[in-house]
Design an enzyme around this catalytic site. Structure first.
Site, short mmCIF file in Angstrom:
data_model
loop_
_atom_site.label_atom_id
_atom_site.label_comp_id
_atom_site.label_asym_id
_atom_site.label_seq_id
_atom_site.Cartn_x
_atom_site.Cartn_y
_atom_site.Cartn_z
N GLY A 37 0.82 -1.21 0.00
CA GLY A 37 0.00 0.00 0.00
C GLY A 37 0.85 1.25 0.00
O GLY A 37 2.03 1.23 0.36
N GLY A 39 0.32 5.72 0.69
CA GLY A 39 -0.51 6.87 1.01
C GLY A 39 0.18 8.15 0.58
O GLY A 39 1.18 8.13 -0.15
N THR A 40 -0.34 9.28 1.05
CA THR A 40 0.21 10.57 0.68
C THR A 40 1.66 10.72 1.11
O THR A 40 2.50 11.20 0.35
CB THR A 40 -0.63 11.70 1.33
OG1 THR A 40 -2.00 11.53 0.97
CG2 THR A 40 -0.15 13.07 0.86
N VAL A 44 3.10 1.02 3.02
CA VAL A 44 2.78 -0.12 3.88
C VAL A 44 3.40 -1.37 3.28
O VAL A 44 3.23 -1.65 2.09
CB VAL A 44 1.26 -0.31 4.04
CG1 VAL A 44 0.98 -1.49 4.97
CG2 VAL A 44 0.60 0.96 4.57
N LYS A 60 3.56 0.16 8.54
CA LYS A 60 3.33 1.45 7.90
C LYS A 60 4.52 2.35 8.19
O LYS A 60 4.87 2.57 9.35
CB LYS A 60 2.04 2.09 8.43
CG LYS A 60 1.72 3.45 7.82
CD LYS A 60 0.39 3.98 8.33
CE LYS A 60 0.05 5.34 7.74
NZ LYS A 60 -1.27 5.85 8.20
N ASP A 153 -12.07 9.36 6.60
CA ASP A 153 -11.62 8.85 5.30
C ASP A 153 -12.18 7.45 5.06
O ASP A 153 -11.45 6.54 4.65
CB ASP A 153 -10.10 8.85 5.21
CG ASP A 153 -9.60 8.72 3.77
OD1 ASP A 153 -10.39 9.00 2.84
OD2 ASP A 153 -8.43 8.35 3.57
#
Length: 226
Positions: A37, A39-40, A44, A60, A153
């Site tokens: 994964g 994100g911004t 992950v 993470k 979110d």
């Protein structure tokens, strides 16, 4: 054996030299594997416990370089929130590490994939499966809101799933990613526009003050998609 430094300067030099060996680093406890994964400002990875390789985790990693002040605030609040959460439908937080450049959160690993991919694979979920998912989502939102926490979110990508081995249907969900989560009260409602555009409530997009209904709106969009 006891060592005694001749001066404060000598002690600080000893501390500087030995600190890397004494510090509990994430690499001492966990082995990183494939990325699952992004994100911004985080990634992950799957990982495993060095002492128990069969114990799989999600790691993470947040890169601290170039973080904006508001992002640092969100990360600090996320850290406080995830350490206090305890619900069967929220991914379990295990521990946290930090060095000069990065922050690491260790979570349980849910290997059933996320709800977004599950919906895409099936095109549409049957009513019975949708009821199970939505009931658990409402239960976890009730828990969060009674704890004065907004997720902010909610989307299928942030809902990990566990499938029944016989039917292949979702039997349990695990809510993840509290990067935008915040504490709130009726006297102190947030007004930050954040989250994911397609799932955000109108008041969030407009930058108005909002509370629990904003999460409920996002849950309703998820129900519609199912």
């Amino acid at each position: 054996m006891t060592l005694v430094a001749d001066s404060g300067e000598v002690f600080e030099e000893w501390k500087r030299r030995f600190d890397p060996f004494l510090r509990e680093t994430v690499e001492k406890f966990y082995i990183f594997s494939e990325k699952i994964g992004r994100g911004t400002y985080s990634t992950v990875n799957k990982g495993s416990d060095r002492l128990n390789p069969e114990s799989k985790v999600a790691i993470k990693t947040i890169i601290k370089k170039n973080l904006k002040p508001e992002e640092k605030t969100l990360i600090a609040e996320e850290s406080l929130i995830i350490q206090k959460l305890n619900h069967e439908n929220i991914i379990k937080f295990i521990r946290q590490f930090e060095d000069t450049e990065r922050i690491f959160y260790i979570f349980e690993l849910a290997e059933g994939g996320d709800l977004y991919d599950h919906i895409n694979d099936k095109n549409r979920l049957c009513e019975e499966e949708s009821k199970i998912i939505f009931k658990q989502l409402l239960q976890v939102l009730e828990y969060l809101h009674l704890s004065h926490i907004l997720h902010r979110d909610l989307k299928p990508e942030n809902i990990m799933i566990i499938k029944d081995e016989v039917t292949g249907r979702v039997s349990q969900i695990k809510l993840i990613d509290f990067g935008f989560a915040t504490y709130f009260s009726n006297d102190d409602l947030p007004c930050l526009s954040c989250g994911t555009l397609n799932y955000a409530a109108p008041e969030v997009l407009l930058g108005e003050k909002y509370g629990e209904p904003s999460d409920i709106f996002s849950a309703g969009v998820i129900l519609y998609l199912m």
